[in-house]
Design an enzyme around this catalytic site. Structure first.
Site, PDB file in Angstrom:
ATOM      1  N   MET A  88       0.690  -1.114  -0.257  1.00 24.23           N
ATOM      2  CA  MET A  88       0.028   0.093   0.041  1.00 24.23           C
ATOM      3  C   MET A  88       0.846   1.167  -0.078  1.00 24.23           C
ATOM      4  O   MET A  88       1.719   1.326   0.688  1.00 24.23           O
ATOM      5  CB  MET A  88      -0.833  -0.044   1.198  1.00 24.23           C
ATOM      6  CG  MET A  88      -1.612   1.207   1.249  1.00 24.23           C
ATOM      7  SD  MET A  88      -2.996   1.312   0.065  1.00 24.23           S
ATOM      8  CE  MET A  88      -3.171   2.855  -0.176  1.00 24.23           C
ATOM      9  N   GLU A  89       0.442   2.269  -0.767  1.00 24.00           N
ATOM     10  CA  GLU A  89       1.275   3.392  -1.188  1.00 24.00           C
ATOM     11  C   GLU A  89       1.178   4.574  -0.174  1.00 24.00           C
ATOM     12  O   GLU A  89       1.230   5.673  -0.780  1.00 24.00           O
ATOM     13  CB  GLU A  89       1.017   3.779  -2.548  1.00 24.00           C
ATOM     14  CG  GLU A  89      -0.483   4.564  -2.757  1.00 24.00           C
ATOM     15  CD  GLU A  89      -1.504   3.459  -3.325  1.00 24.00           C
ATOM     16  OE1 GLU A  89      -1.214   2.239  -3.060  1.00 24.00           O
ATOM     17  OE2 GLU A  89      -2.369   3.765  -3.631  1.00 24.00           O
TER      18      GLU A  89
ATOM     19  N   GLU B 173       4.330   0.838  -5.839  1.00 23.88           N
ATOM     20  CA  GLU B 173       4.077   1.656  -4.729  1.00 23.88           C
ATOM     21  C   GLU B 173       4.915   2.899  -4.806  1.00 23.88           C
ATOM     22  O   GLU B 173       4.311   3.935  -4.602  1.00 23.88           O
ATOM     23  CB  GLU B 173       4.296   0.916  -3.518  1.00 23.88           C
ATOM     24  CG  GLU B 173       3.641  -0.485  -3.154  1.00 23.88           C
ATOM     25  CD  GLU B 173       1.977  -0.678  -3.579  1.00 23.88           C
ATOM     26  OE1 GLU B 173       1.575   0.599  -3.383  1.00 23.88           O
ATOM     27  OE2 GLU B 173       1.814  -1.608  -4.072  1.00 23.88           O
TER      28      GLU B 173
ATOM     29  N   HIS C 161       3.480   5.321  -7.265  1.00 29.11           N
ATOM     30  CA  HIS C 161       2.071   5.973  -7.009  1.00 29.11           C
ATOM     31  C   HIS C 161       2.343   7.265  -6.077  1.00 29.11           C
ATOM     32  O   HIS C 161       1.227   7.917  -6.131  1.00 29.11           O
ATOM     33  CB  HIS C 161       1.389   4.908  -5.737  1.00 29.11           C
ATOM     34  CG  HIS C 161       0.442   4.049  -6.334  1.00 29.11           C
ATOM     35  ND1 HIS C 161      -0.608   4.241  -7.262  1.00 29.11           N
ATOM     36  CD2 HIS C 161       0.195   2.742  -5.909  1.00 29.11           C
ATOM     37  CE1 HIS C 161      -1.287   3.088  -7.612  1.00 29.11           C
ATOM     38  NE2 HIS C 161      -0.971   2.260  -6.866  1.00 29.11           N
TER      39      HIS C 161
HETATM   40  N1  PHE Z   1      -3.566   0.498  -3.843  1.00 30.15           N
HETATM   41  C1  PHE Z   1      -2.720  -0.971  -3.427  1.00 30.15           C
HETATM   42  C2  PHE Z   1      -1.869  -0.931  -4.794  1.00 30.15           C
HETATM   43  O1  PHE Z   1      -0.785  -0.541  -4.941  1.00 30.15           O
HETATM   44  C3  PHE Z   1      -3.475  -1.838  -3.201  1.00 30.15           C
HETATM   45  C4  PHE Z   1      -4.317  -2.099  -1.989  1.00 30.15           C
HETATM   46  C5  PHE Z   1      -5.857  -1.965  -2.084  1.00 30.15           C
HETATM   47  C6  PHE Z   1      -3.664  -2.684  -0.960  1.00 30.15           C
HETATM   48  C7  PHE Z   1      -6.363  -2.103  -0.892  1.00 30.15           C
HETATM   49  C8  PHE Z   1      -4.615  -2.701   0.007  1.00 30.15           C
HETATM   50  C9  PHE Z   1      -5.949  -2.548   0.260  1.00 30.15           C
HETATM   51  O2  PHE Z   1      -2.364  -1.388  -5.894  1.00 30.15           O
HETATM   52 ZN    ZN Z   2      -1.615   0.202  -7.069  1.00 31.45          ZN
END
Ligand code: PHE
Ligand code: ZN
Length: 894
Positions: free
Chosen positions: A269-270, A304, A307
């Site tokens: 998670m970013e 990440e 992002h």
């Molecule tokens: N946004 C995260 C990704 O880099 C994915 C994610 C979504 C992680 C929901 C945890 C919960 O793609």
């Molecule tokens: Zn992502």
């Protein structure tokens, strides 16, 4: 099951009536309760179309609200309403300070959304709507706020206290407690909030940005994993440099942190400045992780990191826009991997993933456009469609614009929308404004689901030296859209002469070719915009062989009646790595289909000479990239074969493919062995592209050779696999050998090896997961009993998503077991979904998706799958599982 069916629609979007300018959190971690005090500086939003004095905040039923204060005064119960999970504050003034005090119990939170405990540490996951489990808030991505976070906790158990941004203060408190204050200067939505409290060790590095700023890089892990951080740190530095060079994007804070946690629903998670990773997606060392895992980790670290611009600096207006950040960022991380390693191999991997899983999703009950129009639970839309097809759509824009204009477009997008929460329309507008290219028809890719088929026919006119190519497109109906408008898509192609050389191309009417890259050497990009279109090439001096959809320039199914001769020709001559591989794949699929019908009639399957010659040519050619050779000679997976069939008979696919494996091994035994030996003898372990490719190729050869053992030999190749295993050189070789050995349906052989492997690696959670996955995903019938026994193994933990994925996820991937004709596989998965749904709906819903895709299976299996779905529908379900199950059952009625 109707109480769960509240649907959110894109068309109902409204800008928020309030703005939270600053968010000050004071989080005190305690054994029984964690207290969260949120002090919000709020004002009414003048841009709101529905001005209101009622501030509506999202929370959850598990929060205990203690107190609400406005401008320092305690609010009386008559001034607010707490209904279910929603807190509404009445008669709010123009601007005010709202303070809430809540108690939560992270140690009981097994959904892994919000603040929870993983092992001995506290951590958060707030995307998409996890922040509402921490406190009452405007939990929506278009509510941007500047966060300051104070965390306090017992110092001995939680010496490390982290949150987003920069550290501003820390110190000791009474009773063995300590605190830290963090401030993030960049306004962000709550889904990017993160905090961590734990006993972790730190690995440091630095990166100097293009403008000369020094950025501290820190990875926090549990002490026993401190030797597994190097690869992630190196990957991070490479990604930071690449994003500066290719997209002109510089990192913006002085500190970038990564934390590894064992219990995590997704990959990573970013969160701004504080990425949180599933341990399995960040920790690596050659003894415990295969080359494939190294590559995956590098891709995720890059993803990440990227992002930070595509997602954080420019974020999503609402969750329907998820592909704005995910599709674009997957596209960026794919480009990064392609630039850093082999572009052709990366393209083949991405296309394989897309065609195997996304095409299946697009043809099933969960089909949705990359920008869905409605959802019940947004967590269900973190899908291969939003991610991988979303990346393909960005890739098509790149192809249509060419490198220079695409870069101009991304610069405009980042510059124009920095600090904003925007839509996919804004993204396309920036690309179109920067390039002058009209993308209005192209936008159908965002609103229409389904995989288009391109039907292509051609004709050569030798008298006039003209070659006509007729391209038709059609897209099957999906639940949200019955009749599809034609897509705008780039068809990259070339015409090859008898020597395999690309012919110079002249289009009679070149209106349909646009952009600045569209005549690249002798290959071109055709703009396909209509249901049917004809292109006429002039000055074509001989009958050409068309090389179509080069680089897989659009996410479509290509229907062109290639002859076997043409495919053999392309497989040896095409300069486009993707098309060359694709020609091989088509030949292998056709041959496997013949093997399947032979098996169906209990007759013998005879492999064609030309196919053997083709495979031999690749195996003996030492000038080719070994990674590419491995791709060229590998059989398509059972899952992809299933995708290519109108009716899926998993048993026949399995036996047909096994017959092919045996036939290829028989015909090419000496070449496979020579290739194995050549690639095995490469001296010291190294991780260069070449060494990685050699390992991939040799293990492909070893797998083929071991197909022979079951029939005509007494374990000669098994011995080679055993020797390779015994060397314990690295996890790529050890894992491949073990996989081969336990795949042979010989428990006398497998049991002691598995026991020994577990004995050796039981202290390493990552390897234990591989051990589970290998057994539960083995490609041989009759696995269920063993899988069920493993649920009782000491190392299994149903609350840990990685373990669940290794056991249940792997079992589902073993098609002959999941789809066992007695329905036992479906019933088992149904049981697991019900168990998991009690505490982790996101993971439960992920397992329910495969049950919903019954459409193309045999009638008996369809009935059994629907029986499980109906059984699920009778239970008390989460929104997540409810949505998947109800959409699947609805699809049975059409
Ligand atoms: N946004 C995260 C990704 O880099 C994915 C994610 C979504 C992680 C929901 C945890 C919960 O793609
Ligand atoms: Zn992502």
């Amino acid at each position: 099951m109707t109480q769960n069916s509240q649907v959110t629609y894109l068309k109902d979007y409204q800008v928020p009536s309030f703005i939270i300018e600053t968010t000050d959190l004071d989080i005190r971690i305690g054994d029984e309760y964690t207290s969260v005090v949120a002090r919000l500086k709020v004002r009414r939003n003048s841009a709101s179309s529905e001005p209101s004095s009622e501030l509506v905040l999202q929370g959850s039923k598990d929060i205990k609200l203690q107190e609400v204060m406005m401008n320092g005064l305690i609010l009386d119960k008559s001034n607010y309403d707490l209904e279910g999970s929603v807190l509404s504050i009445h008669q709010c003034p123009e601007a005010f300070e709202l303070t809430t005090e809540c108690l939560i119990q992270p140690q009981l939170n097994a959904s892994l959304e919000g603040l929870y405990k993983s092992g001995g540490m506290y951590c958060t996951q707030c995307e998409a709507e996890g922040f509402r489990n921490i406190t009452y808030y405007l939990d929506r991505p278009d509510a941007l706020s500047v966060f300051t976070t104070r965390i306090s906790a017992p110092k001995v158990s939680y010496p490390i206290l982290l949150s987003n941004g920069n550290p501003v203060e820390q110190g000791d408190l009474d009773n063995g407690e300590h605190f830290a204050v963090w401030h993030d200067p960049f306004p962000k939505p709550a889904y990017l909030f993160a905090m961590v409290a734990g006993n972790l060790v730190r690995q440091d590095d630095v990166f100097t940005t293009v403008s000369g700023r020094k950025v501290d890089l820190q990875i926090f892990v549990e002490a026993h994993n401190s030797h597994k951080c190097d690869h992630a740190l190196e990957s991070l530095k490479r990604s930071m440099l690449w994003d500066e060079q290719v997209y002109g994007r510089e990192y913006d804070l002085d500190l970038f942190m990564i934390v590894a946690v064992d219990d995590f629903n997704m990959g990573a998670m970013e969160n701004k400045g504080l990425n949180i990773f599933n341990s399995d997606c960040v920790l690596a060392d050659p003894a415990t992780s295969s080359d494939a895992m190294f590559e995956r980790i590098e891709g995720i670290v890059a993803h990440e990191y990227f992002h930070n611009w595509s997602g954080n600096r420019v974020t999503c207006r609402d969750w329907f826009q998820l592909s704005l950040k995910e599709g674009f960022t997957v596209y960026r991380d794919s480009q990064y991997t392609a630039d850093t390693y082999s572009a052709a191999v990366k393209r083949i991997d991405d296309v394989t993933l897309l065609r195997t899983h996304q095409f299946a999703e697009d043809a099933g009950p969960m089909a949705h456009p990359i920008r869905p129009a409605s959802y019940i639970e947004i967590n269900n839309f973190y899908s291969v469609t939003v991610y991988e097809k979303g990346a393909e759509v960005v890739g098509m824009i790149h192809t249509l614009l060419g490198d220079a204009l695409f870069r101009k477009g991304s610069d405009l997008y980042f510059g124009r929308h920095d600090g904003q929460a925007v839509t996919t329309d804004d993204f396309v507008a920036a690309m179109s404004d920067a390039s002058g290219i009209d993308l209005s028809q192209f936008k159908h890719w965002y609103s229409q689901a389904g995989t288009p088929t391109l039907a292509i026919t051609d004709a050569y006119d030798a008298t006039n030296n003209e070659y006509r190519l007729t391209v038709g497109q059609s897209t099957p109906a999906t639940a949200e859209c019955q009749k599809k408008l034609p897509f705008h898509l780039p068809l990259r192609m070339a015409l090859l002469d008898t020597n395999g050389l690309e012919m110079p191309l002249t289009l009679r009417d070149d209106d349909s070719v646009q952009g600045d890259n569209l005549l690249l050497g002798n290959s071109c990009v055709l703009n396909i915009t209509q249901a049917q279109q004809t292109f006429v090439f002039e000055g074509v001096m001989e009958q050409p062989t068309p090389s179509l959809l080069r680089g897989f320039s659009a996410p479509v199914k290509l229907d062109y009646a290639y002859t076997q001769e043409q495919l053999l020709f392309l497989a040896s001559k095409d300069q486009d790595g993707f098309c060359r591989w694709e020609a091989c794949q088509r030949l292998l699929i056709e041959a496997t289909e013949l093997a399947m019908s032979a098996m169906n009639q209990s007759s013998h399957y005879q492999l064609g000479d030309s196919l053997v010659t083709m495979l031999r040519a690749s195996l003996v050619d030492e000038t080719l990239d070994p990674a590419m050779v491995a791709k060229l000679v590998q059989l398509p997976s059972e899952a992809y074969l299933a995708e290519t069939q109108t009716t899926v008979d998993v048993d026949l696919i399995h036996t047909g493919r096994e017959a092919m494996r045996l036939a290829i091994a028989t015909a090419l035994e000496s070449e496979l062995l020579a290739c194995y030996n050549r690639c095995h003898d490469i001296g010291l372990f190294s991780q260069t592209g070449k060494a990685i490719g050699q390992r991939a190729l040799k293990n492909t050869c070893l797998s083929y050779l071991n197909a022979l053992d079951s029939v005509q030999y007494q374990g000669q190749y098994q011995t080679i696999a055993r020797d390779q295993y015994a060397l314990q050189a690295n996890m790529t070789d050890v894992g491949a050998a073990l996989h081969i050995l336990i795949g042979q349906n010989n428990s006398e052989l497998a049991a002691p090896l598995l026991a020994e492997f577990y004995q050796r690696w039981q202290g390493d959670a990552q390897v234990v997961c591989q051990w589970f996955a290998m057994q539960c995903g083995a490609n041989r019938p009759g696995l269920l009993k063993q899988v069920q026994d493993l649920l009782d193994h000491d190392a299994f933990d149903i609350r840990n998503p990685n373990k669940v994925r290794s056991v249940v996820g792997s079992f589902i991937r073993s098609a002959i077991n999941f789809h066992a004709v007695d329905g036992s596989g479906y019933a088992f998965v149904g049981d697991m979904i019900l168990k998991l749904d009690n505490f982790n709906p996101m993971i439960a819903a992920g397992l329910a998706k495969p049950l919903g895709r019954f459409k193309r299976h045999t009638p008996q299996r369809q009935a059994l799958m629907q029986q499980q779905l109906r059984r699920l529908s009778e239970a008390q379900l989460s929104k997540d599982v409810f949505e998947v199950v109800s959409r699947a059952l609805d699809s049975a009625n059409v």
